[in-house]
Design a protein around this motif. Sequence first.
Motif, PDB file in Angstrom:
ATOM      1  N   CYS A 177      21.935  -3.329  11.105  1.00  0.00           N
ATOM      2  CA  CYS A 177      21.697  -2.140  10.283  1.00  0.00           C
ATOM      3  C   CYS A 177      22.760  -1.075  10.548  1.00  0.00           C
ATOM      4  O   CYS A 177      22.551   0.115  10.274  1.00  0.00           O
ATOM      5  N   SER A 227      26.710   0.766  10.506  1.00  0.00           N
ATOM      6  CA  SER A 227      27.602   1.220   9.440  1.00  0.00           C
ATOM      7  C   SER A 227      28.566   0.118   8.997  1.00  0.00           C
ATOM      8  O   SER A 227      29.199   0.217   7.945  1.00  0.00           O
ATOM      9  N   SER A 249      27.546  -3.000   8.490  1.00  0.00           N
ATOM     10  CA  SER A 249      26.766  -4.044   7.818  1.00  0.00           C
ATOM     11  C   SER A 249      27.332  -4.335   6.435  1.00  0.00           C
ATOM     12  O   SER A 249      27.833  -3.444   5.740  1.00  0.00           O
ATOM     13  N   CYS A 261      25.761  -4.710   3.865  1.00  0.00           N
ATOM     14  CA  CYS A 261      25.005  -3.982   2.838  1.00  0.00           C
ATOM     15  C   CYS A 261      25.679  -2.660   2.479  1.00  0.00           C
ATOM     16  O   CYS A 261      25.535  -2.161   1.358  1.00  0.00           O
ATOM     17  N   ARG A 262      26.445  -2.074   3.413  1.00  0.00           N
ATOM     18  CA  ARG A 262      27.127  -0.806   3.129  1.00  0.00           C
ATOM     19  C   ARG A 262      28.250  -1.009   2.112  1.00  0.00           C
ATOM     20  O   ARG A 262      28.576  -0.111   1.343  1.00  0.00           O
ATOM     21  N   GLN A 263      28.825  -2.210   2.104  1.00  0.00           N
ATOM     22  CA  GLN A 263      29.856  -2.499   1.114  1.00  0.00           C
ATOM     23  C   GLN A 263      29.238  -2.697  -0.272  1.00  0.00           C
ATOM     24  O   GLN A 263      29.865  -2.429  -1.288  1.00  0.00           O
ATOM     25  N   GLU A 282      26.209  -1.318  -1.363  1.00  0.00           N
ATOM     26  CA  GLU A 282      25.336  -0.270  -1.884  1.00  0.00           C
ATOM     27  C   GLU A 282      26.015   0.611  -2.939  1.00  0.00           C
ATOM     28  O   GLU A 282      25.337   1.228  -3.758  1.00  0.00           O
ATOM     29  N   ASP A 283      27.344   0.670  -2.931  1.00  0.00           N
ATOM     30  CA  ASP A 283      28.034   1.444  -3.965  1.00  0.00           C
ATOM     31  C   ASP A 283      27.785   0.883  -5.356  1.00  0.00           C
ATOM     32  O   ASP A 283      27.929   1.585  -6.358  1.00  0.00           O
ATOM     33  N   ARG A 305      21.539   3.720  -2.842  1.00  0.00           N
ATOM     34  CA  ARG A 305      22.604   4.321  -2.052  1.00  0.00           C
ATOM     35  C   ARG A 305      22.033   5.342  -1.065  1.00  0.00           C
ATOM     36  O   ARG A 305      21.192   6.162  -1.414  1.00  0.00           O
ATOM     37  N   CYS A 350      19.854   0.346   5.263  1.00  0.00           N
ATOM     38  CA  CYS A 350      20.013  -1.048   4.825  1.00  0.00           C
ATOM     39  C   CYS A 350      20.465  -1.900   5.999  1.00  0.00           C
ATOM     40  O   CYS A 350      21.023  -1.405   6.982  1.00  0.00           O
TER      41      CYS A 350
END
Length: 229
Positions: A151, A153, A155, A157-159, A161-162, A168, A172
């Motif tokens: 979880c 920064s 992860s 998922c951060r790529q 979520e945009d 957002r 995640c």
Amino acid sequence: MATSTRSRVLEIVSMLFVVIMIMFTKIGDVSADAGACPKCGSLEVPYPFSTDASCGDPRYRIYCNNANELQFMSAKGFKYKILSFDLSVNKLIILPPDLLVVNDNTPTCYSSDFSSQGLTLDEQLPFNISTRNTVMLFNCSDNLLRSPLNCSSSSFCRQFEDKIEACRGTLCCHFLKDSRMTSYMIRVRLGGCTAYTSVVDIQPHDPVDNWNYGIELQWLPPIYLRFMT
């Protein structure tokens, strides 16, 4: 003499095993030729999959909808579009669920299969979730911070979520669906996470636009089920 007799017995047993395997293969080939289902629009329905009680193997039931799309149904009745089959390795890929949309066409950070608590497979059927799926979870509760999931920064998922504005800025996480986890479920729920997506065979340095979005399922072929019953 005893050694010679034992060797002869082992040779006969080996030959019988080969003959039995050939027989099962031939039976499988005949079944495939005789029982394949008609096309769903322009899409082939490969054996052993069944779109109708009169064809295929009922344990491999899939659905042909009015838009001539093939669909896979979860144990809780939610249907997912089938993107591809790979008969050489007994795998298929289904499309992850969209985000749930409310009445004014505004997307929410809830997967459209949220009411089914995500994807659940029937454990009595010959399917499971493969270990090549990287699952990304969104709108997660703080409880997930105590889990072994990534979880951070960094992860994946951060790529992603945009691409999904509704999720957002939420907590995640991602995880690789490995053999230590249940291979029959990707779960979403209140108190956990409410949305998810999945990428097959993700590579760390691949750009997001090159990700292969999908949930890969694998199945046991009918010949193995004969040995198991």
